[in-house]
Design a protein around this motif. Structure first.
Motif, PDB file in Angstrom:
ATOM      1  N   ILE A  95     -84.548 -18.622 -51.473  1.00 17.74           N
ATOM      2  CA  ILE A  95     -83.208 -18.166 -51.087  1.00 17.74           C
ATOM      3  C   ILE A  95     -82.315 -17.920 -52.308  1.00 17.74           C
ATOM      4  O   ILE A  95     -81.117 -17.703 -52.169  1.00 17.74           O
ATOM      5  CB  ILE A  95     -82.527 -19.183 -50.132  1.00 17.74           C
ATOM      6  N   GLY A 106     -78.853 -23.607 -44.216  1.00 15.92           N
ATOM      7  CA  GLY A 106     -80.042 -23.664 -45.061  1.00 15.92           C
ATOM      8  C   GLY A 106     -80.776 -22.362 -45.273  1.00 15.92           C
ATOM      9  O   GLY A 106     -81.950 -22.362 -45.641  1.00 15.92           O
ATOM     10  N   ILE A 107     -80.112 -21.215 -45.036  1.00 15.85           N
ATOM     11  CA  ILE A 107     -80.861 -19.964 -45.188  1.00 15.85           C
ATOM     12  C   ILE A 107     -80.276 -18.986 -46.204  1.00 15.85           C
ATOM     13  O   ILE A 107     -80.939 -18.049 -46.604  1.00 15.85           O
ATOM     14  CB  ILE A 107     -81.018 -19.218 -43.829  1.00 15.85           C
ATOM     15  N   CYS A 108     -79.025 -19.184 -46.627  1.00 16.01           N
ATOM     16  CA  CYS A 108     -78.422 -18.133 -47.445  1.00 16.01           C
ATOM     17  C   CYS A 108     -78.543 -18.386 -48.949  1.00 16.01           C
ATOM     18  O   CYS A 108     -78.533 -17.456 -49.743  1.00 16.01           O
ATOM     19  CB  CYS A 108     -76.954 -17.936 -47.071  1.00 16.01           C
ATOM     20  N   GLY A 109     -78.637 -19.647 -49.351  1.00 16.26           N
ATOM     21  CA  GLY A 109     -78.765 -19.957 -50.777  1.00 16.26           C
ATOM     22  C   GLY A 109     -77.449 -20.058 -51.520  1.00 16.26           C
ATOM     23  O   GLY A 109     -77.429 -20.111 -52.745  1.00 16.26           O
ATOM     24  N   MET A 110     -76.342 -20.072 -50.801  1.00 14.76           N
ATOM     25  CA  MET A 110     -75.051 -20.127 -51.493  1.00 14.76           C
ATOM     26  C   MET A 110     -74.661 -21.544 -51.920  1.00 14.76           C
ATOM     27  O   MET A 110     -74.009 -21.730 -52.939  1.00 14.76           O
ATOM     28  CB  MET A 110     -73.942 -19.561 -50.586  1.00 14.76           C
ATOM     29  N   CYS A 111     -75.025 -22.549 -51.146  1.00 16.04           N
ATOM     30  CA  CYS A 111     -74.595 -23.890 -51.523  1.00 16.04           C
ATOM     31  C   CYS A 111     -75.382 -24.361 -52.753  1.00 16.04           C
ATOM     32  O   CYS A 111     -76.492 -23.904 -52.994  1.00 16.04           O
ATOM     33  CB  CYS A 111     -74.770 -24.875 -50.366  1.00 16.04           C
ATOM     34  N   THR A 130     -81.445 -28.152 -48.389  1.00 11.97           N
ATOM     35  CA  THR A 130     -80.277 -27.623 -49.098  1.00 11.97           C
ATOM     36  C   THR A 130     -79.100 -28.579 -48.924  1.00 11.97           C
ATOM     37  O   THR A 130     -79.075 -29.363 -47.978  1.00 11.97           O
ATOM     38  CB  THR A 130     -79.863 -26.254 -48.528  1.00 11.97           C
ATOM     39  N   HIS A 145     -70.542 -22.134 -50.602  1.00 13.54           N
ATOM     40  CA  HIS A 145     -71.244 -22.333 -49.336  1.00 13.54           C
ATOM     41  C   HIS A 145     -71.073 -21.070 -48.521  1.00 13.54           C
ATOM     42  O   HIS A 145     -70.167 -20.277 -48.765  1.00 13.54           O
ATOM     43  CB  HIS A 145     -70.649 -23.522 -48.571  1.00 13.54           C
ATOM     44  N   ASP A 146     -71.944 -20.873 -47.552  1.00 19.04           N
ATOM     45  CA  ASP A 146     -71.765 -19.742 -46.654  1.00 19.04           C
ATOM     46  C   ASP A 146     -72.349 -20.061 -45.278  1.00 19.04           C
ATOM     47  O   ASP A 146     -71.651 -20.484 -44.387  1.00 19.04           O
ATOM     48  CB  ASP A 146     -72.387 -18.476 -47.255  1.00 19.04           C
ATOM     49  N   CYS A 147     -73.680 -19.939 -45.146  1.00 23.03           N
ATOM     50  CA  CYS A 147     -74.270 -20.104 -43.809  1.00 23.03           C
ATOM     51  C   CYS A 147     -74.187 -21.531 -43.271  1.00 23.03           C
ATOM     52  O   CYS A 147     -74.082 -21.750 -42.079  1.00 23.03           O
ATOM     53  CB  CYS A 147     -75.723 -19.656 -43.831  1.00 23.03           C
ATOM     54  N   ARG A 148     -74.266 -22.475 -44.149  1.00 23.20           N
ATOM     55  CA  ARG A 148     -74.320 -23.900 -43.788  1.00 23.20           C
ATOM     56  C   ARG A 148     -75.477 -24.217 -42.839  1.00 23.20           C
ATOM     57  O   ARG A 148     -75.407 -25.142 -42.028  1.00 23.20           O
ATOM     58  CB  ARG A 148     -72.994 -24.382 -43.201  1.00 23.20           C
ATOM     59  N   CYS A 200     -76.201 -28.014 -47.814  1.00 19.55           N
ATOM     60  CA  CYS A 200     -75.512 -27.859 -46.529  1.00 19.55           C
ATOM     61  C   CYS A 200     -76.248 -28.575 -45.400  1.00 19.55           C
ATOM     62  O   CYS A 200     -75.666 -28.885 -44.376  1.00 19.55           O
ATOM     63  CB  CYS A 200     -75.321 -26.382 -46.201  1.00 19.55           C
TER      64      CYS A 200
END
Ligand code: SF4
Ligand code: FES
Lengths: 253, 227
Positions: free
Chosen positions: A165, A66-71, A87, A61-64, A89
């Motif tokens: 993302i 919905g914009i970074c694509g990590m989750c 997403t 996870h990162d931004c939490r 998150c």
């Protein structure tokens, strides 16, 4: 505002590293507010595990927001959980009922090897981008904003494709573990714009070659990717990718 | 990029499936059209003439070779793609994702396998006797002697099991086409919305009409709608 509290049973995939085989472990979490996000619910589980001297569940996870694509997370048989265009998150616990069992799995694809528990290595996507998902320009002075005329429709389509993302849910959802929706979004957003024109042919050929090298499967147009994509990337982009590939392949040396 | 590289990449393999698929779709139209001659109600004269034309003239015979190449390429490539795609996920999911796609889109290999079994039996019923082992002949007058394929059909479709097997195969063909028709055009790069809507509608219509026409043939003989 009144909150509803719920108790849940979680079946979580636990795996030490890429070399070991994993298994599901069942946990009970209590007093979860329906206003919490899914990842906050996992945070609570992890706090509990740490307090009890256990090993917390690893998840990306990162931004939490919905914009970074990590989750990631494959929740109850769907990447990013039950909601559409969403997403993990941004998934909230009101999507679930008190007493429900939630099965949480990592993205499954050999090209996304498991690092630990629910975390997978998605660097294959980075290497696909490195193979051609960019434009080479000498930036020089900033040009006038309107000096490059771009048709509204193309600008809109390019923007819609650029929304991707890079989360990898399309690969996770696809029965063929194909990365074609991701790749098609990346190829389309540049192919539709004048800035992408000079490298248009080499881009699609090298990105497809890299995708194959990374070991992703071949698309059979089932549509599962589009249905699960948090950014609603259209499967029409895959058809555009195919036509870009066909014309580039036939006219290259 | 060489042709070999082009048609063996992940996108290229789909192109092979799509081009051969579209070719086979065209063949289905010809096949259904010619076989519809059984409903001419002339005791099979027109049908036997059509069969004679397909079997004795050079153009259809050359096309027949192309057809076999197309079918085998489609089958072999289809199986290879399926196996390869399956190998890309060694550990599967505990809960599978079904809502995002149609069952028949995910089952093209199974539907295709039913069709392959059908082809083998179908060839044994008609193509092999007609081209290799021989078929009883009939004189249509003025010394115009042709294979009496109509009689072979009449005989073959007296068995209920054969009729049921043919009908099941036609249903499989319908679902195979329901996915395959529109998918093939996506694969060759048709992405404009207006064409896509058009092709999808034609595809679904085709997936219903063509298998229905084929299924009605054994049924017509079995129920003596034609004689
Ligand atoms: S296409 Fe959609 S699902 Fe695939 S990586 Fe991009 S945002 Fe994620
Ligand atoms: S954590 Fe950034 S998109 Fe979910």
């Amino acid at each position: 505002m009144s909150q509803n509290k719920m108790n849940l049973k979680l079946k979580v995939w636990r795996q030490k590293n890429a070399q070991t085989t994993g298994a599901f472990v069942t946990y009970n979490v209590e007093g979860i507010s329906d206003e919490m996000s899914f990842l906050e619910m996992l945070d609570i589980l992890n706090e509990k595990l740490i307090t009890e001297g256990g090993e917390p569940v690893a998840f990306d996870h990162d931004c939490r927001e919905g914009i970074c694509g990590m989750c990631s997370l494959y929740i109850n048989g769907k990447p990013h959980g039950p909601w559409q265009a969403n997403t993990t998150c941004q998934l909230h616990m009101r999507a679930f009922k008190d007493g429900e069992t939630i099965v949480i799995e990592p993205w499954r694809a050999n090209s996304f090897p498991i690092v630990k528990d629910l975390t997978v290595d998605r660097s294959a996507f980075d290497r696909i981008i490195q193979a051609g998902g960019y434009i080479s320009v000498n930036t020089g002075n900033a040009v006038d904003g309107n000096s490059l005329p771009i048709e509204k429709q193309n600008a809109d389509d390019a923007f819609a494709a650029a929304m991707c993302i890079g989360c990898g849910a399309c690969v996770a959802a696809c029965k063929n573990s194909s990365a074609m929706l991701f790749l098609s979004a990346k190829v389309s957003h540049l192919a539709l714009l004048p800035q992408g024109a000079p490298e248009r042919k080499t881009r699609v050929l090298s990105m497809v070659a890299q995708m194959d090298k990374e070991g992703f499967g071949s698309c059979t147009n089932t549509g599962a990717c589009e249905a699960t994509c948090p950014k609603e990337i259209s499967i029409a982009n895959i058809a555009r990718l195919n036509s870009e590939y066909l014309s580039a392949g036939l006219t290259s040396e | 990029m060489t042709f070999k590289q082009m048609f063996t990449s992940s996108v290229g393999k789909k192109l092979v499936m799509a081009f051969t698929g579209i070719f086979l779709v065209l063949f289905l139209v010809v096949h259904a059209g010619l076989n519809a001659c059984i409903w001419a109600m002339d005791g099979g004269v027109m049908f036997n003439k059509a069969g004679h034309f397909m079997g004795s003239y050079v153009v259809p015979r050359v096309l027949e070779i192309g057809l076999f190449l197309g079918i085998f390429l489609h089958i072999i490539q289809g199986y290879m793609l399926t196996l390869e795609n399956r190998s890309k996920r060694s550990v599967g999911y505990a809960v599978s994702y079904k809502d995002g796609s149609k069952w028949y889109s995910r089952s093209m290999a199974i539907l295709g396998t039913i069709l392959l079994m059908f082809f083998i039996i179908h060839w044994k019923h008609f193509w092999i006797p007609s081209r290799i082992t021989g078929v009883e002949e009939i004189d249509l007058g003025n010394g115009f002697v042709v294979h009496n394929l109509y009689a072979v059909m009449q005989e073959t479709f007296q068995s209920l099991w054969v009729v049921i097997f043919y009908v099941i195969s036609c249903i499989s063909l319908g679902y195979h086409l329901a996915h395959g028709f529109q998918s093939a055009f996506k694969t060759i790069g048709v992405h404009n919305k207006k064409y896509h809507v058009l092709i999808s509608s034609i595809g679904y219509g085709f997936a219903i009409v063509i298998p229905l026409v084929f299924a009605l043939m054994p049924i017509s003989f079995y129920l003596h709608w034609v004689n």
